[in-house]
Write a protein that holds these residues in place. Structure first.
Motif, PDB file in Angstrom:
ATOM      1  N   THR A  75       1.107  -1.316   0.152  1.00  0.00           N
ATOM      2  CA  THR A  75      -0.071  -0.175  -0.192  1.00  0.00           C
ATOM      3  C   THR A  75       0.745   1.037   0.132  1.00  0.00           C
ATOM      4  O   THR A  75       0.443   2.697  -0.422  1.00  0.00           O
ATOM      5  N   GLY A  76       2.335   0.916   0.423  1.00  0.00           N
ATOM      6  CA  GLY A  76       3.304   1.821  -0.080  1.00  0.00           C
ATOM      7  C   GLY A  76       4.019   2.416   1.452  1.00  0.00           C
ATOM      8  O   GLY A  76       3.947   3.761   1.417  1.00  0.00           O
ATOM      9  N   ALA A  77       2.982   1.827   2.528  1.00  0.00           N
ATOM     10  CA  ALA A  77       3.400   3.251   4.106  1.00  0.00           C
ATOM     11  C   ALA A  77       4.928   1.766   4.201  1.00  0.00           C
ATOM     12  O   ALA A  77       5.572   1.247   3.579  1.00  0.00           O
ATOM     13  N   SER A  78       6.248   2.621   4.833  1.00  0.00           N
ATOM     14  CA  SER A  78       7.129   2.521   4.816  1.00  0.00           C
ATOM     15  C   SER A  78       6.857   1.548   6.862  1.00  0.00           C
ATOM     16  O   SER A  78       6.333   2.211   6.995  1.00  0.00           O
ATOM     17  N   VAL A  79       8.232   0.414   6.528  1.00  0.00           N
ATOM     18  CA  VAL A  79       7.396  -0.274   7.766  1.00  0.00           C
ATOM     19  C   VAL A  79       9.388  -0.373   8.152  1.00  0.00           C
ATOM     20  O   VAL A  79       9.887  -0.869   7.386  1.00  0.00           O
ATOM     21  N   GLN A  80       9.870  -0.380   9.849  1.00  0.00           N
ATOM     22  CA  GLN A  80      10.655  -0.155  10.047  1.00  0.00           C
ATOM     23  C   GLN A  80      10.680  -0.894  11.234  1.00  0.00           C
ATOM     24  O   GLN A  80      10.541  -0.765  12.574  1.00  0.00           O
ATOM     25  N   GLY A  96       3.844   7.184   6.482  1.00  0.00           N
ATOM     26  CA  GLY A  96       3.395   7.296   5.030  1.00  0.00           C
ATOM     27  C   GLY A  96       1.136   5.662   5.189  1.00  0.00           C
ATOM     28  O   GLY A  96       1.613   5.850   4.250  1.00  0.00           O
ATOM     29  N   ALA A  97       1.163   5.646   6.079  1.00  0.00           N
ATOM     30  CA  ALA A  97       0.006   4.593   6.622  1.00  0.00           C
ATOM     31  C   ALA A  97      -1.058   5.428   6.215  1.00  0.00           C
ATOM     32  O   ALA A  97      -0.842   6.239   6.638  1.00  0.00           O
ATOM     33  N   ARG A  98      -2.174   4.792   6.279  1.00  0.00           N
ATOM     34  CA  ARG A  98      -3.410   4.902   6.192  1.00  0.00           C
ATOM     35  C   ARG A  98      -4.424   5.160   8.021  1.00  0.00           C
ATOM     36  O   ARG A  98      -3.972   3.633   8.165  1.00  0.00           O
ATOM     37  N   ILE A  99      -5.242   5.763   8.004  1.00  0.00           N
ATOM     38  CA  ILE A  99      -5.980   6.008   9.307  1.00  0.00           C
ATOM     39  C   ILE A  99      -6.510   4.671   9.644  1.00  0.00           C
ATOM     40  O   ILE A  99      -6.527   3.731   8.254  1.00  0.00           O
ATOM     41  N   GLY A 100      -6.070   3.722  10.564  1.00  0.00           N
ATOM     42  CA  GLY A 100      -7.427   2.058  10.363  1.00  0.00           C
ATOM     43  C   GLY A 100      -5.860   0.720  10.407  1.00  0.00           C
ATOM     44  O   GLY A 100      -5.546  -0.160  10.979  1.00  0.00           O
ATOM     45  N   GLU A 119      -4.678   5.759  14.289  1.00  0.00           N
ATOM     46  CA  GLU A 119      -6.260   6.551  14.895  1.00  0.00           C
ATOM     47  C   GLU A 119      -6.751   7.528  14.481  1.00  0.00           C
ATOM     48  O   GLU A 119      -7.634   7.746  14.534  1.00  0.00           O
ATOM     49  N   ASP A 120      -5.845   9.187  13.691  1.00  0.00           N
ATOM     50  CA  ASP A 120      -5.759  10.315  12.884  1.00  0.00           C
ATOM     51  C   ASP A 120      -5.429  10.754  12.327  1.00  0.00           C
ATOM     52  O   ASP A 120      -4.317   9.920  11.063  1.00  0.00           O
ATOM     53  N   ARG A 121      -5.828  11.403  11.437  1.00  0.00           N
ATOM     54  CA  ARG A 121      -5.145  11.429  10.482  1.00  0.00           C
ATOM     55  C   ARG A 121      -4.076  12.612  10.463  1.00  0.00           C
ATOM     56  O   ARG A 121      -2.318  12.409   9.864  1.00  0.00           O
ATOM     57  N   ALA A 122      -3.586  13.360  12.266  1.00  0.00           N
ATOM     58  CA  ALA A 122      -2.461  13.788  12.568  1.00  0.00           C
ATOM     59  C   ALA A 122      -1.366  12.215  12.548  1.00  0.00           C
ATOM     60  O   ALA A 122       0.015  12.464  12.379  1.00  0.00           O
ATOM     61  N   GLU A 123      -1.318  11.165  13.007  1.00  0.00           N
ATOM     62  CA  GLU A 123      -1.037   9.713  13.490  1.00  0.00           C
ATOM     63  C   GLU A 123      -0.426   9.478  11.703  1.00  0.00           C
ATOM     64  O   GLU A 123       0.706   9.198  11.477  1.00  0.00           O
TER      65      GLU A 123
END
Length: 178
Positions: A75-80, A96-100, A119-123
């Motif tokens: 989905t394009g999120a980065s995980v380390q 770079g993740a999405r809510i949820g 949990e929200d847009r800021a995160e």
């Protein structure tokens, strides 16, 4: 008469100024308060099992961690997968993740898996990290990313590196042959 009035005004002003500047008087300037000496706040706040379940940011373990492994998800999120040698802990972070979207992290064979969710847009616009788990060189750590939509769970592992070997001492003179 004008000279007497001027002299009286000067004396009155000098007395008023002296009284105003005397210590302990109301309105007198007080010496500037010295800042309290604060203890040096450097280094981590925990080590090993004392960090278990704690925040790498709050416990100051995230100042110079190693990245054990990094992936960009479908989905394009980065995980380390991260490791702090100073704290003896590992955790996972994503951005770079999405809510949820969710991540989880564990020391393989450990007692606990830690999870975090955007949990929200800021995160979603910053880093989200799991709590820490105590690890040491040689420990296998695993992380999994689960998107809220558009794809399945993605997992990967890494092994915490070995502590650096001590530097051998070099001799400054040849060994004695006697």
């Amino acid at each position: 008469m004008a000279v007497l009035a001027s002299a009286s005004a000067a004396v009155f002003g000098a007395i008023a100024l002296t009284l105003f500047l005397l210590p302990g008087q109301h309105g007198a300037p007080q010496p500037a308060a010295q800042p309290a000496a604060s203890p040096s706040v450097t280094g981590p706040r925990c080590r090993g099992t004392a960090c278990e379940g704690g925040s790498p940011m709050d416990m100051r373990c995230a100042t110079a961690p190693e990245t054990l492994a990094e992936r960009v998800t479908a989905t394009g999120a980065s995980v380390q997968l991260r490791y702090s040698r100073e704290c003896g802990t590992s955790w996972t972070r994503m951005w770079g993740a999405r809510i949820g979207d969710q991540i989880e992290s564990e020391a393989v064979g450990g007692v606990r898996t830690y999870r975090a969710e955007v949990e929200d847009r800021a995160e979603a616009d910053t880093y989200v990290h799991t709590a820490m788990t105590a690890t040491r060189p040689g420990t296998l750590v695993r992380t999994c990313y689960t998107p809220t939509a558009d794809g399945g769970r993605e997992c990967f592992e890494a092994r915490v590196g070995r502590d650096p070997e001590p530097t051998p001492r070099t001799r400054t003179s040849p060994p004695s042959t006697t």
